[in-house]
Design an enzyme around this catalytic site. Structure first.
Site, short mmCIF file in Angstrom:
data_model
loop_
_atom_site.label_atom_id
_atom_site.label_comp_id
_atom_site.label_asym_id
_atom_site.label_seq_id
_atom_site.Cartn_x
_atom_site.Cartn_y
_atom_site.Cartn_z
CG ASP A 40 -2.22 0.80 0.81
OD1 ASP A 40 -2.22 2.00 0.14
OD2 ASP A 40 -3.02 0.76 1.82
C1 BGC Z 1 -5.08 3.10 0.07
C2 BGC Z 1 -5.10 2.25 -0.91
C3 BGC Z 1 -5.13 2.96 -2.20
C4 BGC Z 1 -3.87 3.90 -2.03
C5 BGC Z 1 -3.52 4.44 -3.68
C6 BGC Z 1 -4.00 4.21 0.08
O1 BGC Z 1 -4.24 5.03 0.91
O2 BGC Z 1 -5.07 2.58 1.53
O3 BGC Z 1 -6.41 1.48 -0.84
O4 BGC Z 1 -5.18 2.03 -3.26
O5 BGC Z 1 -3.76 4.61 -1.21
O6 BGC Z 1 -4.52 5.57 -3.77
#
Ligand code: BGC
Length: 730
Positions: free
Chosen positions: A272
């Site tokens: 993530d």
């Molecule tokens: C989230 C993810 C997301 C990523 C990109 C993160 O803060 O937890 O679910 O895909 O950001 O936007």
């Protein structure tokens, strides 16, 4: 149009053909296995090139250009390794405007596998037409507390429902030629609770979720397992949080152990947004790629070339570990056709916007859940209505959840627009935003019916401070008071909830009708109108319990359970998550899991149970009949109660099957469910495996998650369960 035709209408996926961009290198021979091709490519890359492939090349993600991708890796042009583009997410592509799909909770509420596949196909199609190779979705984390800021993008509180919907979503998306990225692995069930001093207790970035082995295997992992084994998902996103001590992206038992060893995952693991901790621990645990070359506030060390090289030089990682990660990434890309097709071009003028809007409407209609219909307040009859009041500014705009799922729609139909259009010129439609209670009351008074539309506020990053409709809102509406005021002024008051998940409904006895529309997506207003006016039967059933009081939540009353103390959150409720908790504790919720009314009635025939032919297993069948006067949607749900024992508590019921049927008046349909040994099993932590316990199993099938059900008993082993019980050998 049937769903298969709707998916086919999305257009052909470019096939792996001569249009590929691989070149004429040895690894471009498509007769070789993806594994072999990856080996050949990795061995041709210099160590520096290998190190460069572990991280993305664009430092912006969710915070970056709103029209751009969320992560990009530029590949290695010397060897024709093409760039990789990634994007969010579960409720639509967050990359400039796109089709806003209904919240994932609406999709889960549909209890409809074919709609899940359609939803994934629409999002996958737009991801491709916006030039992406990977889409960060679906979110399959279990709703442990409805306070969680990301409930709206989850698929609810039940692992079986989440798994079934998640698998179909992945099939739909990957059928469009993009790689799905199931997230967030694992036990990412809260964002954290904002404190008075601005700090976040139980912050997702660092909180350590302490979860017992059985609870993990039965509640928090099965939907990931299904994504891997049945959905053949190409990638998994490891989460920010810690799980039983180690950060998820540096968690060897989780990534290398459960995911790769136990489930045989052959795709790649990506971190993530800045969730990688140290190069060494990440690679050793099974992390392969990090889309964003970012250093986060929590002291993470990302997989940038500089960091990877420094770790290599200091002996904190090995070349073999680097090669292994690059190999996982490349093998997946070979396996999913990425080298053997042309690059996807970012040109969304090719998106069938009208077709996607129609799909969004259909999915929303399938997920709208009728919670109350007193005195047949619904459906509305446009021919008989003279006037209708619409109250609430939440119904006069586009409402959705915030964060990485904050999709900006190409266009949208608000509930106010949808109802006004559907009511037609013969009905006087009045509107009041609801900020002024007296005016709202005046508008509602004397109208043939009043529809109050209210939303909650939810976003990634922090949890909701409480479960009321106004919790976390920044406007000046007083939604509970507004509903009560309107209900006083108009005896036929119908509440339309546009919420991301469960909220408190203290006014429910005062109104005649309650419709949960979730965050309804771009075509929400049309879908809500069609349900309110009875053009379609409300298709949804609750994917999560609506509690009577916040104090009834499984996580309430003990800060160690939620939001955690000193950075540790203890899942001491164990497997009693969602309805399992309410059932076991005999707490009556406002609306139970699985609940949802139809405009017609259904009758269930007797349950037929028999032992599966070869292996240990059970076949369950029954007839469902529409005994009312309208065409309607039945959702027979099969619940199993496993036998408990001292020290082995079992939830009174667990969802193990569901079907969705549309039945004309007087028509019947035979429904059957196949339950395998796994469905009858619990996780035996002492033996680290699934086990079928001898004893008496209760089987119930109901259509609304409550009320009349067809029931039976199964005896496993030598258990004595009454004469009517069907016996399975243990
Ligand atoms: C989230 C993810 C997301 C990523 C990109 C993160 O803060 O937890 O679910 O895909 O950001 O936007």
């Amino acid at each position: 149009m049937c769903v298969a035709a709707a998916i086919a209408a999305l257009g052909a996926v470019p096939s792996a053909s001569a249009a590929g961009r691989c070149g004429s290198h040895p690894w471009c021979d498509t007769s070789l296995s993806p594994e072999r091709r990856a080996q050949l490519l990795v061995s041709a890359l210099t160590p520096a090139e290998r190190a460069s492939l572990l991280a993305g090349d664009v430092a912006t993600g969710v915070t970056g250009d709103p029209g751009g991708h969320t992560g990009a890796a530029y590949g290695v042009s010397r060897l024709d390794v093409p760039p990789l583009y990634l994007t969010d997410g579960p409720v639509g592509v967050r990359q400039g405007p796109s089709t806003a799909m209904p919240a994932s909770m609406a999709l889960a509420a549909s209890f409809d596998r074919s709609l899940a596949r359609l939803d994934g196909a629409v999002v996958g199609n737009e991801a491709r037409l916006k030039g992406n190779d990977v889409v960060y979705a679906p979110t399959v984390n279990i709703l442990r507390t409805p306070l969680w800021g990301r409930v709206f993008e989850s698929l609810g509180e039940d692992p079986f429902l989440t798994a079934r919907i998640g698998v179909e979503w992945i099939r739909g998306a990957q059928g469009q030629g993009v790689i799905a990225n199931v997230k967030h692995f694992a036990a990412n069930n809260q964002e954290g609770a904002k404190q008075a001093d601005g700090s976040i207790a139980g912050n997702r970035l660092s909180v350590d979720a302490r979860v017992g082995e059985r609870t993990l295997r039965e509640i928090y992992l099965p939907q990931f397992e299904a994504a891997v084994k049945e959905g053949h998902v190409g990638s998994v996103m490891c989460a920010y949080n810690r799980l039983n001590g180690a950060h998820a992206c540096a968690n060897r038992p989780l990534l290398d152990g459960v995911l790769r060893h136990d489930w045989g995952f052959r795709g790649f693991v990506l971190a993530d947004y800045a969730a990688s901790k140290t190069v060494g621990t990440g690679l050793a645990a099974g992390l392969d790629f990090e889309p964003w070359p970012f250093i986060d506030a929590d002291g993470g060390e990302n997989l940038t070339p500089a960091n990877v090289n420094a770790a290599l030089a200091a002996g904190r990682t090995t070349q073999a570990a680097v090669d292994h990660a690059v190999g996982n990434l490349m093998r997946t890309l070979f396996a999913y056709g990425y080298f053997d097709r042309a690059a996807y071009v970012d040109d969304d003028s090719r998106v069938d916007k009208a077709g996607h809007l129609a799909a969004a409407r259909r999915i929303e209609e399938g997920g709208i859940t009728l919670l109350k219909n007193h005195g047949r307040a619904l459906p509305l009859d446009a021919k008989r209505l003279r006037s209708l009041a619409i109250i609430g500014s939440d119904g006069d705009g586009y409402r959705n959840g915030g964060g990485s799922s904050d999709v900006r729609p190409y266009s949208f139909v608000s509930v106010r627009q949808g109802i006004t259009a559907r009511a037609g010129s013969g009905v006087e439609v009045r509107y009041a935003p609801g900020t002024d209670l007296a005016k709202a009351e005046q508008t509602a008074r004397g109208a043939d019916a009043a529809v109050v539309v209210v939303s909650d506020t939810a976003a990634e990053g922090t949890d909701k401070p409480c479960l009321g409709l106004d919790c976390g809102a920044t406007d000046s509406l007083s939604r509970d008071a507004l509903i009560a005021r309107v209900a006083k002024a108009n005896p036929r008051t119908i509440v339309v909830l546009q919420t991301g998940g469960p909220v408190l409904t203290p006014w429910r006895d005062k109104v005649e009708g309650i419709v949960e529309a979730w965050y309804p997506g771009a075509a929400g207003g049309s879908a809500v109108a069609r349900v309110l006016f009875g053009e379609v039967d409300p298709g949804g059933r609750l994917p999560a319990t609506f509690p009577n009081r916040a104090a009834d939540l499984p996580t309430a009353g003990d800060p160690r359970r939620y939001p955690g103390v000193n950075g540790t959150v203890t899942y001491s409720e164990g497997v009693l998550v969602g309805y399992r908790w309410y059932d076991a504790r005999r707490i009556r919720p406002a609306y139970p899991f699985g609940f949802g009314l139809s405009y017609t009635r259904f009758e269930h025939g007797r349950l037929h149970l028999r032992s599966a032919a070869r292996a240990l297993g059970l076949r369950v069948s029954l007839t469902v009949r529409n005994s009312g006067r309208r065409t309607g949607v039945a959702v027979p749900q099969l619940y199993l109660g496993l036998p408990g024992a001292p020290g082995r508590l079992q939830p009174p019921r667990q969802l193990k099957g569901f079907e969705k049927l549309t039945l004309r008046p007087g028509h019947r349909s035979r429904v059957s469910f196949a339950l395998d040994a796994r469905a009858l099993s619990y996780w035996d932590a002492a033996r680290h495996g699934w086990r079928v316990a001898p004893g008496c199993y209760s089987v119930r099938v109901s259509s609304a998650g409550h009320g009349p059900a067809a029931a039976g008993t199964v005896a496993v082993g030598r258990a004595r369960c009454g004469r009517a019980a069907v016996r399975l050998r243990g």
